[in-house]
Design an enzyme around this catalytic site. Structure first.
Site, short mmCIF file in Angstrom:
data_model
loop_
_atom_site.label_atom_id
_atom_site.label_comp_id
_atom_site.label_asym_id
_atom_site.label_seq_id
_atom_site.Cartn_x
_atom_site.Cartn_y
_atom_site.Cartn_z
N GLU A 215 16.06 19.26 -4.46
CA GLU A 215 17.25 18.45 -4.78
C GLU A 215 18.40 19.35 -5.25
O GLU A 215 19.55 19.21 -4.80
CB GLU A 215 16.92 17.44 -5.90
CG GLU A 215 15.98 16.33 -5.50
CD GLU A 215 14.52 16.68 -5.77
OE1 GLU A 215 14.20 17.90 -5.84
OE2 GLU A 215 13.70 15.75 -5.87
N GLY A 269 10.36 23.64 -18.42
CA GLY A 269 11.59 22.98 -17.96
C GLY A 269 12.06 21.89 -18.90
O GLY A 269 13.23 21.83 -19.30
N ARG A 270 11.12 21.02 -19.31
CA ARG A 270 11.53 19.88 -20.15
C ARG A 270 11.75 20.29 -21.60
O ARG A 270 12.16 19.48 -22.42
CB ARG A 270 10.49 18.76 -20.04
CG ARG A 270 9.07 19.20 -20.35
CD ARG A 270 8.06 18.16 -19.89
NE ARG A 270 6.68 18.62 -20.03
CZ ARG A 270 6.03 19.32 -19.11
NH1 ARG A 270 6.63 19.70 -18.00
NH2 ARG A 270 4.77 19.66 -19.30
#
Ligand code: F6P
Length: 549
Positions: A215, A269-270
């Protein structure tokens, strides 16, 4: 030993049955109990008296924590041990907010020194852009930023950006600037992100830990084409920068690694909003000052988490109540209800932090967990949620909830002639809802109000619905950092107790692989191939319908 085999786990299972005969309406009459279920650190006050717990429940939950080795797991995390076993990585987001004077050597590298070296570059770069020393290709000042990224490379930064948007000092610092996020690969999101922006005054930050996320890569190429169309290929060097751990891929994409801000594989990442992932867009928009406060707020909770006794440790308490509600009382969902519009993206961020972390079915050693771990998180700011899903919270399923409120508003308003100022009106709801959930309304109370018998089943409230109340002074950069760290560590506590790995995310892979297969088919079909092959009958039919237009 797997947690379900410990004596505390068995005792909690039995105790959960016992608590069936209790009601919060009665438990809440005991002032000593209510007081004992509060804890505070650095302006963050937790009232957990509306949890369906007794002194015995607490003893058993802390016994469970001990039998899970919670204390040593927390210590191992902040020391930099490779607790992310499946990926053999350390989990060190706490190092991202440690003060400069600290030293933490992991595998021979002082990670805190590395963090501060990158932060110094971010600060310098943001300052250059904000003051106009770093100009766009046409010589114009870059006043707008488009941050491209998804998941952890988007949700955390957006939550923080929104939390600070109406803070007076931050709003002033961001005057004349716009910050947009582009996450979804949906072309509609591109249109929305770029709407009204001029490439000549826009800086694009491509944020991706791996720099391979489909994405983000397509969105980055799309926006690069938008820039190049107006400004020419050379403009990319002045208008596009990157945040990534994969600097080779950044270079391959065409962004000069000198214009990239790195971070490390020990930042999940989070859990990356305190790395360049969050700091680059936030510093460009708000300047460096609030960033320092934001990091300091997170660090305050980190210190508390690592050192406070478990019984007074806010993330530990929140985590253990989460385990109690979900694993022992069987409540699969949890609502996050900030009574603060500036936190309207908080639940979305914590959804990823929590559900990507603990949405697991196996323990670290691969054995299947014989109980439900993980929770379904959702939420909206109050009072909006009240006029939406609270019906279910009050009279439908039991959904443990966290109410988050502030003593002061970011934007106080007083309307002449009104009984209370607007923030008090908001907070009246904040204080009322947890009690409505806990106490409910009995059939007798309905009758006493003169409600017709046939309507009593509809108008009574069972109550006995657990919640936490978190009260902070004011939502500023510091408190935003505190909230972030509180919820990050809450998730870690639950994973540590359940015994799963809260720091990998293998469950997102299968869908991505199948997506590639569909993409290949779409490319072939669009190029004229008539056959659709390799899919089940349903997907084949759906693809045919889609391709036929
Ligand atoms: O698909 C899930 C995920 O890997 C998340 O864990 C991560 O936050 C997101 O994708 C984005 O990844 P990246 O920062 O590498 O683009």
């Amino acid at each position: 030993m797997s947690i379900h085999l410990t004596p505390a786990f068995a005792a909690l299972r039995d105790h959960a049955v016992e608590t069936g005969s209790l009601h919060l309406r009665d438990l809440m009459q005991d002032a000593k109990r209510c007081r004992s279920l509060t804890a505070e650190h650095d302006g963050v006050f937790l009232d957990a008296s509306r949890q369906l717990v007794t002194a015995k429940t607490l003893d058993l939950l802390f016994a469970l924590a001990e039998q899970a080795g919670l204390k040593s797991k927390i210590a191992a995390m902040v020391r930099g041990e490779r607790i992310n076993g499946t990926e053999k990585r350390s989990v060190l987001h706490t190092a991202l907010r440690a003060p400069k004077e600290r030293k933490l050597v992991v595998d021979g590298v002082d990670v805190i020194a590395e963090v501060h070296a990158v932060n110094a570059r971010i600060k310098k770069f943001a300052d250059a852009v904000r003051t106009g020393r770093w100009k766009g290709a046409t010589g114009k000042k870059l006043v707008d930023v488009v941050a491209i990224g998804i998941g952890g490379s988007y949700l955390g930064p957006e939550f923080v950006a929104e939390a600070l948007r109406t803070d007076g000092a931050c709003a002033k610092a961001a005057a004349g600037r716009r910050l947009r996020f582009l996450a979804n690969v949906d072309p509609i999101d591109v249109a929305r992100a770029l709407d009204g922006l001029d490439p000549a005054t826009t800086l694009v930050v491509v944020i991706s830990k791996t720099f391979t996320t489909a994405e983000t890569m397509l969105n980055a190429k799309t926006v690069r084409a938008w820039l190049v169309k107006k400004l020419g290929a050379k403009a990319v060097a002045r208008h596009m920068v990157a945040v990534s751990t994969n600097l080779d891929a950044v270079a391959k994409f065409g962004i000069d690694p000198a214009n990239a801000f790195g971070f490390w594989d020990w930042v999940g990442g989070r859990y990356s909003v305190c790395s360049a992932v969050g700091l680059v867009p936030l510093a460009l928009h708000y300047g460096w000052k609030p960033i320092e406060r934001f990091l300091a707020g997170a660090h305050s909770i980190d210190e508390h988490f690592a050192s406070a006794p478990l019984r007074k440790n806010l993330p530990v308490l929140l985590g253990l109540f989460g385990v109690w509600n979900s694993t022992f009382l069987g409540h699969a969902t949890r609502a996050l209800l900030p009574y603060c519009q500036a936190l309207h993206r908080f639940a979305a961020h914590i959804q990823q932090v929590d559900m990507e972390s603990n949405g697991k079915r196996v323990a670290l050693d691969g054995s299947t967990l014989p109980f439900q771990a993980g929770e379904v998180d959702f939420g909206e700011p109050g009072t909006n949620g009240q006029h939406s899903f609270y019906q279910l919270l009050h009279q439908g399923r039991v959904v443990p909830a966290d109410f988050i409120g502030f003593v002061e508003s970011q934007r106080p308003i007083a309307v002449k002639g009104e009984k209370v100022v607007n923030h008090d009106e908001l907070m009246a709801n904040f204080f009322a809802q947890p009690d409505a959930l806990a106490f409910g309304k009995t059939a007798d109370e309905c009758r006493a109000e003169g409600i017709a018998d046939e309507l009593i089943p509809h108008k009574m409230f069972p109550g006995d619905r657990p919640s936490n109340v978190l009260l902070l002074r004011r939502l500023d950069a510091y408190a935003t950092g505190q909230l972030l760290a509180l919820y990050e560590h809450r998730t870690a506590v639950q994973g540590f107790v359940w015994g799963n790995n809260s720091f990998d995310q293998m469950g997102v892979e299968l869908g991505k692989v199948l997506g590639v297969k569909v993409r290949d088919q779409l490319a072939k079909s669009r190029a004229g191939a008539t056959a659709i092959s390799g899919f089940n009958p349903s997907t084949t039919a759906l693809l045919r319908r889609y391709l036929e237009g």
